[in-house]
Scaffold this motif. Structure first.
Motif, PDB file in Angstrom:
ATOM      1  N   THR A 167       0.833  -1.200   0.000  1.00 45.56           N
ATOM      2  CA  THR A 167       0.000   0.000   0.000  1.00 45.56           C
ATOM      3  C   THR A 167       0.869   1.252   0.000  1.00 45.56           C
ATOM      4  O   THR A 167       0.611   2.200  -0.748  1.00 45.56           O
ATOM      5  CB  THR A 167      -0.945   0.001   1.223  1.00 45.56           C
ATOM      6  N   ARG A 168       1.931   1.263   0.801  1.00 43.47           N
ATOM      7  CA  ARG A 168       2.844   2.413   0.836  1.00 43.47           C
ATOM      8  C   ARG A 168       3.564   2.581  -0.500  1.00 43.47           C
ATOM      9  O   ARG A 168       3.720   3.695  -0.992  1.00 43.47           O
ATOM     10  CB  ARG A 168       3.861   2.261   1.970  1.00 43.47           C
ATOM     11  N   ALA A 169       4.011   1.481  -1.099  1.00 41.31           N
ATOM     12  CA  ALA A 169       4.728   1.551  -2.374  1.00 41.31           C
ATOM     13  C   ALA A 169       3.830   2.097  -3.482  1.00 41.31           C
ATOM     14  O   ALA A 169       4.260   2.916  -4.299  1.00 41.31           O
ATOM     15  CB  ALA A 169       5.265   0.177  -2.743  1.00 41.31           C
ATOM     16  N   ALA A 220       1.190   4.045  -3.061  1.00 43.57           N
ATOM     17  CA  ALA A 220       0.946   5.464  -2.770  1.00 43.57           C
ATOM     18  C   ALA A 220       2.147   6.313  -3.180  1.00 43.57           C
ATOM     19  O   ALA A 220       1.988   7.397  -3.758  1.00 43.57           O
ATOM     20  CB  ALA A 220       0.643   5.652  -1.285  1.00 43.57           C
ATOM     21  N   GLU A 221       3.363   5.823  -2.921  1.00 45.29           N
ATOM     22  CA  GLU A 221       4.563   6.560  -3.313  1.00 45.29           C
ATOM     23  C   GLU A 221       4.667   6.661  -4.833  1.00 45.29           C
ATOM     24  O   GLU A 221       4.990   7.730  -5.371  1.00 45.29           O
ATOM     25  CB  GLU A 221       5.808   5.877  -2.756  1.00 45.29           C
ATOM     26  N   ALA A 222       4.385   5.570  -5.523  1.00 41.20           N
ATOM     27  CA  ALA A 222       4.438   5.578  -6.991  1.00 41.20           C
ATOM     28  C   ALA A 222       3.420   6.556  -7.568  1.00 41.20           C
ATOM     29  O   ALA A 222       3.731   7.306  -8.501  1.00 41.20           O
ATOM     30  CB  ALA A 222       4.199   4.175  -7.528  1.00 41.20           C
ATOM     31  N   ARG A 223       2.226   6.568  -7.019  1.00 41.23           N
ATOM     32  CA  ARG A 223       1.197   7.499  -7.503  1.00 41.23           C
ATOM     33  C   ARG A 223       1.609   8.946  -7.268  1.00 41.23           C
ATOM     34  O   ARG A 223       1.368   9.815  -8.123  1.00 41.23           O
ATOM     35  CB  ARG A 223      -0.142   7.192  -6.837  1.00 41.23           C
ATOM     36  N   ALA A 224       2.234   9.210  -6.133  1.00 42.08           N
ATOM     37  CA  ALA A 224       2.698  10.569  -5.836  1.00 42.08           C
ATOM     38  C   ALA A 224       3.800  10.984  -6.806  1.00 42.08           C
ATOM     39  O   ALA A 224       3.833  12.139  -7.257  1.00 42.08           O
ATOM     40  CB  ALA A 224       3.194  10.656  -4.393  1.00 42.08           C
ATOM     41  N   GLN A 225       4.681  10.064  -7.144  1.00 40.57           N
ATOM     42  CA  GLN A 225       5.745  10.377  -8.093  1.00 40.57           C
ATOM     43  C   GLN A 225       5.170  10.667  -9.476  1.00 40.57           C
ATOM     44  O   GLN A 225       5.611  11.613 -10.145  1.00 40.57           O
ATOM     45  CB  GLN A 225       6.752   9.232  -8.166  1.00 40.57           C
ATOM     46  N   GLN A 283       7.387  12.824 -11.972  1.00 35.89           N
ATOM     47  CA  GLN A 283       8.651  12.105 -11.873  1.00 35.89           C
ATOM     48  C   GLN A 283       8.520  10.750 -12.567  1.00 35.89           C
ATOM     49  O   GLN A 283       8.424   9.708 -11.937  1.00 35.89           O
ATOM     50  CB  GLN A 283       9.047  11.917 -10.408  1.00 35.89           C
ATOM     51  N   THR A 284       8.529  10.793 -13.892  1.00 33.59           N
ATOM     52  CA  THR A 284       8.366   9.577 -14.682  1.00 33.59           C
ATOM     53  C   THR A 284       9.502   9.464 -15.690  1.00 33.59           C
ATOM     54  O   THR A 284      10.171  10.447 -15.997  1.00 33.59           O
ATOM     55  CB  THR A 284       7.032   9.583 -15.437  1.00 33.59           C
TER      56      THR A 284
END
Length: 57
Positions: A17-19, A21-26, A31-32
């Protein structure tokens, strides 16, 4: 006997879940790395002109 877990079967739901959320924020922050850049980098592996890993734009 329990089956061993694999990289394709997350065992820590909170970490997953944290990973995500972090990916979505990036992604939201822009940041892609363009797929073409990644594909070109991978295609260069094992060649005399191997490229460094691309960075986000």
């Amino acid at each position: 006997m329990a089956e061993p877990s694999t990289a394709f079967e997350p065992t820590d739901d909170d970490a997953l879940t944290r990973a995500v959320a972090e990916a979505r924020a990036q992604v939201a922050a822009g940041q892609t790395i363009p797929l073409r850049d990644v594909a070109d980098w991978l295609d260069s592996w094992g060649t005399a002109d191997e490229r460094p890993a691309p960075s986000w734009k």
